[in-house]
Design a protein around this motif. Structure first.
Motif, PDB file in Angstrom:
ATOM      1  N   VAL A 154      25.844 -16.497  10.615  1.00 22.50           N
ATOM      2  CA  VAL A 154      26.684 -15.363  10.219  1.00 22.50           C
ATOM      3  C   VAL A 154      27.449 -15.705   8.945  1.00 22.50           C
ATOM      4  CG1 VAL A 154      28.687 -13.956  10.847  1.00 22.50           C
ATOM      5  CG2 VAL A 154      26.910 -14.413  12.540  1.00 22.50           C
ATOM      6  N   ILE A 155      28.053 -16.878   8.911  1.00 25.53           N
ATOM      7  CA  ILE A 155      28.834 -17.298   7.743  1.00 25.53           C
ATOM      8  C   ILE A 155      27.962 -17.340   6.491  1.00 25.53           C
ATOM      9  CG2 ILE A 155      30.041 -19.288   6.742  1.00 25.53           C
ATOM     10  CD1 ILE A 155      31.115 -19.835   9.600  1.00 25.53           C
ATOM     11  N   ASP A 156      26.697 -17.778   6.644  1.00 27.66           N
ATOM     12  CA  ASP A 156      25.792 -17.919   5.506  1.00 27.66           C
ATOM     13  C   ASP A 156      25.059 -16.625   5.148  1.00 27.66           C
ATOM     14  OD1 ASP A 156      26.497 -20.584   5.427  1.00 27.66           O
ATOM     15  OD2 ASP A 156      24.744 -21.269   6.556  1.00 27.66           O
ATOM     16  N   SER A 157      25.368 -15.530   5.832  1.00 23.13           N
ATOM     17  CA  SER A 157      24.601 -14.287   5.652  1.00 23.13           C
ATOM     18  C   SER A 157      25.074 -13.412   4.499  1.00 23.13           C
ATOM     19  CB  SER A 157      24.649 -13.464   6.953  1.00 23.13           C
ATOM     20  OG  SER A 157      25.958 -12.974   7.184  1.00 23.13           O
ATOM     21  N   GLY A 158      26.103 -13.861   3.779  1.00 20.95           N
ATOM     22  CA  GLY A 158      26.587 -13.078   2.649  1.00 20.95           C
ATOM     23  C   GLY A 158      27.816 -12.243   2.954  1.00 20.95           C
ATOM     24  N   VAL A 159      28.527 -12.555   4.026  1.00 21.12           N
ATOM     25  CA  VAL A 159      29.723 -11.796   4.374  1.00 21.12           C
ATOM     26  C   VAL A 159      30.919 -12.289   3.566  1.00 21.12           C
ATOM     27  CG1 VAL A 159      28.898 -11.247   6.687  1.00 21.12           C
ATOM     28  CG2 VAL A 159      30.225 -13.339   6.324  1.00 21.12           C
ATOM     29  N   ASP A 160      31.943 -11.435   3.497  1.00 20.18           N
ATOM     30  CA  ASP A 160      33.194 -11.789   2.823  1.00 20.18           C
ATOM     31  C   ASP A 160      34.274 -12.207   3.811  1.00 20.18           C
ATOM     32  OD1 ASP A 160      32.380 -10.799   0.082  1.00 20.18           O
ATOM     33  OD2 ASP A 160      32.227  -8.915   1.207  1.00 20.18           O
ATOM     34  N   VAL A 161      34.226 -11.639   5.005  1.00 21.13           N
ATOM     35  CA  VAL A 161      35.241 -11.855   6.027  1.00 21.13           C
ATOM     36  C   VAL A 161      34.542 -12.185   7.339  1.00 21.13           C
ATOM     37  CG1 VAL A 161      37.236 -10.878   7.231  1.00 21.13           C
ATOM     38  CG2 VAL A 161      36.676 -10.102   4.914  1.00 21.13           C
ATOM     39  N   VAL A 162      35.067 -13.174   8.068  1.00 24.40           N
ATOM     40  CA  VAL A 162      34.518 -13.483   9.386  1.00 24.40           C
ATOM     41  C   VAL A 162      35.592 -13.292  10.442  1.00 24.40           C
ATOM     42  CG1 VAL A 162      32.732 -15.042   8.567  1.00 24.40           C
ATOM     43  CG2 VAL A 162      34.975 -15.958   9.133  1.00 24.40           C
ATOM     44  N   LEU A 163      35.166 -12.812  11.599  1.00 24.77           N
ATOM     45  CA  LEU A 163      36.037 -12.620  12.752  1.00 24.77           C
ATOM     46  C   LEU A 163      35.639 -13.653  13.795  1.00 24.77           C
ATOM     47  CD1 LEU A 163      35.619  -8.729  13.019  1.00 24.77           C
ATOM     48  CD2 LEU A 163      37.201 -10.007  11.539  1.00 24.77           C
ATOM     49  N   LEU A 164      36.531 -14.576  14.119  1.00 25.06           N
ATOM     50  CA  LEU A 164      36.238 -15.661  15.052  1.00 25.06           C
ATOM     51  C   LEU A 164      36.773 -15.296  16.431  1.00 25.06           C
ATOM     52  CD1 LEU A 164      37.134 -18.770  12.843  1.00 25.06           C
ATOM     53  CD2 LEU A 164      34.954 -17.523  13.019  1.00 25.06           C
ATOM     54  N   ALA A 165      35.864 -15.020  17.365  1.00 23.21           N
ATOM     55  CA  ALA A 165      36.287 -14.524  18.678  1.00 23.21           C
ATOM     56  C   ALA A 165      35.466 -15.122  19.814  1.00 23.21           C
ATOM     57  CB  ALA A 165      36.208 -13.001  18.709  1.00 23.21           C
ATOM     58  N   THR A 166      34.927 -16.307  19.618  1.00 15.90           N
ATOM     59  CA  THR A 166      34.224 -17.005  20.693  1.00 15.90           C
ATOM     60  C   THR A 166      35.252 -17.620  21.650  1.00 15.90           C
ATOM     61  OG1 THR A 166      34.210 -19.076  19.476  1.00 15.90           O
ATOM     62  CG2 THR A 166      32.340 -17.589  19.125  1.00 15.90           C
ATOM     63  N   PRO A 167      34.823 -18.201  22.768  1.00 12.71           N
ATOM     64  CA  PRO A 167      35.764 -18.983  23.571  1.00 12.71           C
ATOM     65  C   PRO A 167      36.462 -20.029  22.699  1.00 12.71           C
ATOM     66  CG  PRO A 167      33.743 -18.653  24.800  1.00 12.71           C
ATOM     67  CD  PRO A 167      33.495 -18.112  23.416  1.00 12.71           C
ATOM     68  N   PRO A 168      37.744 -20.279  22.935  1.00 12.70           N
ATOM     69  CA  PRO A 168      38.542 -21.084  21.991  1.00 12.70           C
ATOM     70  C   PRO A 168      38.107 -22.528  21.834  1.00 12.70           C
ATOM     71  CG  PRO A 168      39.805 -20.503  23.949  1.00 12.70           C
ATOM     72  CD  PRO A 168      38.569 -19.680  23.984  1.00 12.70           C
TER      73      PRO A 168
END
Length: 473
Positions: A154-168
């Motif tokens: 996801v991070i390498d897919s060309g996004v500008d913003v990431v939402l981190l919501a996996t188990p902590p």
């Protein structure tokens, strides 16, 4: 140095003319430089307070300055005709909610990538988001990533913003990867489940500042209008000096662990634990860290993010949990300088009394936030919040994207790590039955999260802690 009111006046005036806009940007820059000087000169606790005041003020100024225009050439500034591409990492209920709020936060935001360990979870989230946001969910099959490395894809897919919501338990790893890649970040709470994870988070926070990245934490109460006003009055002395705080997180049972007989024959240890992540301390941090951390964060907020000196606690498990290893109740007492105490009670047991409130006792008054009701103070002057209600989950995303547009990044990093460690410190005290100092908690070598994960690995379940027997590592 300009105070918040002066900066607000300049910011509002800047809407009227280009010259005033330039002045507003200049003054905001001066304020930022003054903040840097303060952080170098002051003690750690004062630096944290100065930093927090700067972040609140610069976010306020930035949101207004962003309205009429954005000056070209600012680092990471995004004109509103530039589409911001968002990637979701962790497609559970909270992740899906965060994605929806991100899409509502700005008129030119699209969701372009999603990642989760499990295909069924991703598809369920995608279908829900497509139904809710048919025009702005633009996730093609090629941008749906599944597996333990989905976060990196996801991070390498060309996004500008990431939402981190996996188990902590995964948060430190994912945060580091996002910062290394230069992404703006929404980071759900808590930020780690052990002290090594917190230390990693602090390194990522420092790197995010150096890269001018926005980093907004999921400690959502800090973005709620009534509580912002309440804690501002507390800090301004409306109750005198805070002497004690009692915070409650008494609720029903959350995500009970299924019986071992319900586990499919072909399901490995890792998948079984991840599908029931809340019940394992390496993934959730325990209920105190994963959910009552909101109450812990409000204690920290009231005391201006000052670190506790030490903590003692009681806790255990009353209801059967099959193979899980978390407590279902804790009561933690934090000691701060000048004999100030904070008491945080957490219980998640069915058919019991519920309360999620904050009670603050000061030298000249009393403050109370009972559940979702309007906060009030009885002190030098009585006060009750009468302002507009706000959706704190939405506000945190509104301010995140406004900061990206304005080129004035928000960084919640230090306080989000601080509150998370306060929660972990309380769990350490409950698990061991010992008095735990802040330094012991910060320097603990107990590493709950495995270094390497594989679907076929043998992953033993740590026994549930026994106070008086379990040792601090």
């Amino acid at each position: 140095m300009l105070d918040a009111a002066a900066l607000w006046y300049v910011a509002v005036s800047s809407v009227l003319t280009e010259s005033a806009l330039n002045l507003g940007v200049y003054l905001a820059s001066v304020f930022r430089l003054n903040r840097i000087n303060i952080s170098i000169m002051n003690t750690p606790s004062n630096s944290l307070t100065s930093r927090r005041e700067f972040l609140k003020t610069s976010a306020l100024v930035g949101s207004v300055l962003a309205a009429p225009a954005i000056l070209p050439g600012q680092l990471f500034t995004k004109e509103n005709n530039d589409t911001l591409r968002v990637g979701l990492i962790g497609c559970g209920g909270r992740g899906s909610g965060a994605a929806s709020q991100a899409l509502n936060a700005d008129k030119n935001v699209v969701l372009t990538a999603m990642g989760d360990a499990f295909e069924d979870q991703l598809q369920k989230s995608l279908q829900s988001l497509q139904k809710e946001h048919p025009e702005t969910v633009k996730v093609t099959p090629e941008k749906c990533f599944v597996g333990l490395d989905a976060y990196q894809k996801v991070i390498d897919s060309g996004v500008d913003v990431v939402l981190l919501a996996t188990p902590p338990g995964f948060r430190p790893l994912h945060l580091k990867a996002a910062v290394d890649a230069g992404k703006h970040i929404f980071c759900e709470k808590p930020m780690a489940t052990d002290a090594p994870g917190i230390r990693s988070v602090l390194e990522s926070v420092k790197a995010a500042k150096e890269k001018n990245l926005s980093l907004v934490a999921g400690f959502c109460w800090r973005y709620e209008a009534a509580r912002r006003e309440f804690y501002k009055l507390v800090h301004d002395g409306a109750m005198g000096d805070i002497r004690a705080i009692y915070a409650t997180y008494y609720a029903g049972q959350v995500k009970p662990m299924p019986a071992a007989s319900e586990r499919p024959a072909d399901m490995g240890d890792l998948e079984w634990q991840m599908r029931n992540w809340y019940n394992f301390s390496w993934l959730s941090g325990d209920g105190y860290v994963e959910q009552a951390c909101h109450s812990v964060d409000k204690v920290a907020w009231a005391l201006k993010d000052q670190s506790p000196l030490k903590a003692v606690a009681v806790g255990g498990r009353q209801t059967p949990n099959n193979q899980g290893n978390i407590f279902d109740h804790m009561f933690v007492v934090y000691e701060f300088p000048d004999e100030v105490r904070a008491f945080v009670g957490q219980r998640q047991v069915g058919n019991t009394y519920s309360d999620n409130s904050d009670y603050l006792m000061g030298s000249a008054g009393f403050g109370k936030i009972q559940g979702w009701s309007a906060p009030y103070i009885k002190g030098k002057e009585n006060w009750r919040y009468k302002g507009p209600k706000s959706d704190m989950y939405q506000v945190e995303h509104n301010e995140l994207f406004a900061s990206i547009r304005s080129g004035k990044p928000i960084n919640d990093g230090e306080r989000m790590a601080h509150s998370s460690l306060m929660g972990i410190m309380g769990r350490m005290a409950a698990y061991t039955g010992q008095e735990i100092t802040w330094e012991q908690a910060m320097n603990s070598q107990e590493k709950l999260v495995p270094d390497q994960l594989d679907w076929k690995m043998k992953l033993e379940i740590s026994p549930i802690a026994m106070p008086g027997v379990t040792k601090l590592v």
